[in-house]
Design an enzyme around this catalytic site. Structure first.
Site, PDB file in Angstrom:
ATOM      1  N   GLU A   1     -19.769  -8.027  19.067  1.00  0.00           N
ATOM      2  CA  GLU A   1     -20.672  -8.565  19.973  1.00  0.00           C
ATOM      3  C   GLU A   1     -19.837  -9.327  21.055  1.00  0.00           C
ATOM      4  O   GLU A   1     -20.231  -9.186  22.296  1.00  0.00           O
ATOM      5  CB  GLU A   1     -21.676  -9.601  19.198  1.00  0.00           C
ATOM      6  CG  GLU A   1     -22.598  -9.048  18.343  1.00  0.00           C
ATOM      7  CD  GLU A   1     -21.691  -8.839  16.908  1.00  0.00           C
ATOM      8  OE1 GLU A   1     -20.654  -8.937  16.533  1.00  0.00           O
ATOM      9  OE2 GLU A   1     -22.532  -8.958  15.843  1.00  0.00           O
TER      10      GLU A   1
ATOM     11  N   CYS B   1     -21.748 -15.304  15.909  1.00  0.00           N
ATOM     12  CA  CYS B   1     -22.274 -14.042  16.969  1.00  0.00           C
ATOM     13  C   CYS B   1     -23.658 -14.690  17.334  1.00  0.00           C
ATOM     14  O   CYS B   1     -23.915 -14.712  18.453  1.00  0.00           O
ATOM     15  CB  CYS B   1     -21.765 -12.942  16.639  1.00  0.00           C
ATOM     16  SG  CYS B   1     -20.148 -12.380  16.236  1.00  0.00           S
TER      17      CYS B   1
ATOM     18  N   ASP C   1       9.950  11.908  -6.170  1.00  0.00           N
ATOM     19  CA  ASP C   1       9.651  12.200  -4.972  1.00  0.00           C
ATOM     20  C   ASP C   1      10.372  11.556  -3.653  1.00  0.00           C
ATOM     21  O   ASP C   1      10.376  12.121  -2.424  1.00  0.00           O
ATOM     22  CB  ASP C   1       7.903  12.264  -4.445  1.00  0.00           C
ATOM     23  CG  ASP C   1       7.375  12.941  -5.535  1.00  0.00           C
ATOM     24  OD1 ASP C   1       7.969  13.852  -6.403  1.00  0.00           O
ATOM     25  OD2 ASP C   1       6.261  13.200  -5.501  1.00  0.00           O
TER      26      ASP C   1
ATOM     27  N   LEU D   1       5.909   7.113   2.507  1.00  0.00           N
ATOM     28  CA  LEU D   1       4.681   6.354   2.577  1.00  0.00           C
ATOM     29  C   LEU D   1       4.447   5.916   4.024  1.00  0.00           C
ATOM     30  O   LEU D   1       3.884   4.665   3.993  1.00  0.00           O
ATOM     31  CB  LEU D   1       4.418   5.336   1.568  1.00  0.00           C
ATOM     32  CG  LEU D   1       4.832   6.184  -0.029  1.00  0.00           C
ATOM     33  CD1 LEU D   1       4.708   4.776  -1.097  1.00  0.00           C
ATOM     34  CD2 LEU D   1       3.864   7.039  -0.119  1.00  0.00           C
TER      35      LEU D   1
ATOM     36  N   ARG E   1       2.377   9.331   9.784  1.00  0.00           N
ATOM     37  CA  ARG E   1       3.233  10.050  10.935  1.00  0.00           C
ATOM     38  C   ARG E   1       2.195  10.494  11.882  1.00  0.00           C
ATOM     39  O   ARG E   1       2.160  11.686  12.346  1.00  0.00           O
ATOM     40  CB  ARG E   1       4.308  10.997  10.306  1.00  0.00           C
ATOM     41  CG  ARG E   1       5.623  10.303  10.117  1.00  0.00           C
ATOM     42  CD  ARG E   1       6.175  10.922   9.229  1.00  0.00           C
ATOM     43  NE  ARG E   1       6.074  10.900   7.757  1.00  0.00           N
ATOM     44  CZ  ARG E   1       6.484  11.159   6.589  1.00  0.00           C
ATOM     45  NH1 ARG E   1       7.169  12.276   6.750  1.00  0.00           N
ATOM     46  NH2 ARG E   1       6.256  10.823   5.595  1.00  0.00           N
TER      47      ARG E   1
ATOM     48  N   GLU F   1      -1.426   7.636  -4.347  1.00  0.00           N
ATOM     49  CA  GLU F   1      -0.722   9.153  -4.454  1.00  0.00           C
ATOM     50  C   GLU F   1      -0.019   9.560  -5.320  1.00  0.00           C
ATOM     51  O   GLU F   1       1.174  10.020  -5.194  1.00  0.00           O
ATOM     52  CB  GLU F   1       0.130   9.217  -2.855  1.00  0.00           C
ATOM     53  CG  GLU F   1      -0.865   8.935  -1.671  1.00  0.00           C
ATOM     54  CD  GLU F   1      -0.351   9.458  -0.465  1.00  0.00           C
ATOM     55  OE1 GLU F   1       0.347  10.682  -0.340  1.00  0.00           O
ATOM     56  OE2 GLU F   1      -0.269   8.983   0.743  1.00  0.00           O
TER      57      GLU F   1
END
Ligand SMILES: [Zn+2]
Length: 357
Positions: free
Chosen positions: A52, A84, A198, A202, A205, A284
């Site tokens: 606002e 607000c 892996d 993280l 991109r 993940e």
């Protein structure tokens, strides 16, 4: 007058704050007067003005006598900013049109507006507004971050082979979507096993993307300090969450959690992340951490990518491994809310049926 088109524009404005508002809601605001829009604004980031105020700062003419369209009830309490509603009243707005009420118990903006003689209309595109801010409404209800799992599996439900190979099950289009997803979440979380197998970066991109917090959950100290997440920690957003009391000599912040079932107490971890204004976490992998969150009833949402390959093998990994239901009636229940295709892959977006709010 039908305010739906103006409200849709508020939603579009609100979405510009995506990934930057942390535990705050995404909000857009418009002032409409004499048949035209005279100001637009949105909540740009957790640390900046509410929508606002941003809108009032961008007015082409005085707001007096105009209609304020905003997707969330204006706030009425002193938080990081003054309320607000006081500014809405001071600007002599005649009418306020709202999609969703604020479920924060500290907020009763509507009463203050009505007491000041302002007409208030609520519930415009209410369901769309709730979907837009599902993270915020879940945060308010459960006082913890929204937790989502993401994984890619084969047709036979495998996320890795017997030799832990998982690159790549999903195709490039699916993986590009995951980078967008990471931009929507405040934190990405993996278990120590996934880090070891892996070595993920993280990061998000995508152009203009904000990198999420990177959280590694471990009950031991056997983390490789040369892993990408520690080497990439120039923004100080890598966190190790552990129930171990030993010291780490690693380039990351440590969050000490309680112990539960021999590992990190995940509920305690989510509490601690929420206290740091982390409003959403994307998990993940892998199988063990997925299952741990599932067993604790902490999974709100799953993004499941399915690739048309079959891995098979007795020791290959499925998305959830560990203790399971003894009967189908004890299985965790979800609702498929969206099905999308990414080339040859399919993605299901499913939500926990118990988490409707
Ligand atoms: Zn406000």
């Amino acid at each position: 007058m039908n305010y739906e088109n103006l409200m849709r524009e508020c939603f579009d404005l609100a979405l510009k704050g995506r990934g930057k508002v942390l535990t705050n809601p995404m909000v857009g605001a418009i002032v409409f007067k004499n048949g035209k829009i005279i100001g637009r604004g949105y909540h740009r980031s957790f640390y900046q003005d509410h929508a606002e105020i941003d809108c009032f700062n961008n007015l082409e003419e005085a707001a007096e006598g105009g209609t304020l369209v905003v997707n969330l009830e204006p706030c009425s309490h002193f938080g990081k900013h003054p309320p607000c509603v006081d500014e809405v009243i001071r600007r002599k707005i005649k009418k306020v049109v709202i999609s969703n009420l604020d479920t924060n118990p500290k907020v009763d903006g509507i009463k203050k507006l009505k007491d000041a003689g302002i007409e208030v209309i609520t519930g415009v595109l209410e369901n769309e507004g709730k979907k837009l801010n599902e993270k915020f409404f879940l945060n308010m209800k459960y006082k913890r971050p929204l937790l989502a799992l993401k994984y890619a599996q084969s047709l036979d439900g495998k996320i890795a082979t017997e030799t832990f190979d998982s690159k790549w099950i999903s195709n490039e289009e699916s993986r590009a979507f995951v980078h967008k997803l990471r931009n929507d979440y405040d934190a990405i979380l993996v278990g120590a096993n996934t880090l070891a197998s892996d070595n993920p970066r993280l990061t998000s991109r995508i152009d203009g993307g904000v990198n999420p917090y990177r959280i590694i959950v471990t009950n031991s100290l056997s983390l490789d300090p040369l892993s990408e997440v520690f080497l990439e920690n120039s923004d100080n957003k890598t966190i190790i969450a552990t129930n171990s009391t030993k010291d780490f000599d690693i380039n990351a912040e440590i969050i000490r959690c309680k112990t539960k079932g021999g590992g990190v107490d995940l509920e305690d971890l989510l509490d601690k992340l929420y206290q740091r204004d982390i409003g959403s976490v994307l998990v993940e992998g892998g199988s063990v951490i997925n299952n741990a969150f599932l067993r604790e009833n902490l999974v709100d949402k799953i993004y499941q990518f399915i690739a048309p390959i079959i891995v098979s093998g007795l020791r290959s990994r499925s998305a959830f491994m560990g203790e399971g239901a003894k009967l189908i009636s004890e299985a965790k229940k979800f609702r498929i809310d969206e099905i999308r295709r990414f080339g040859s892959d399919v993605m299901f977006e499913v939500n926990n049926v118990y988490r409707d709010c």
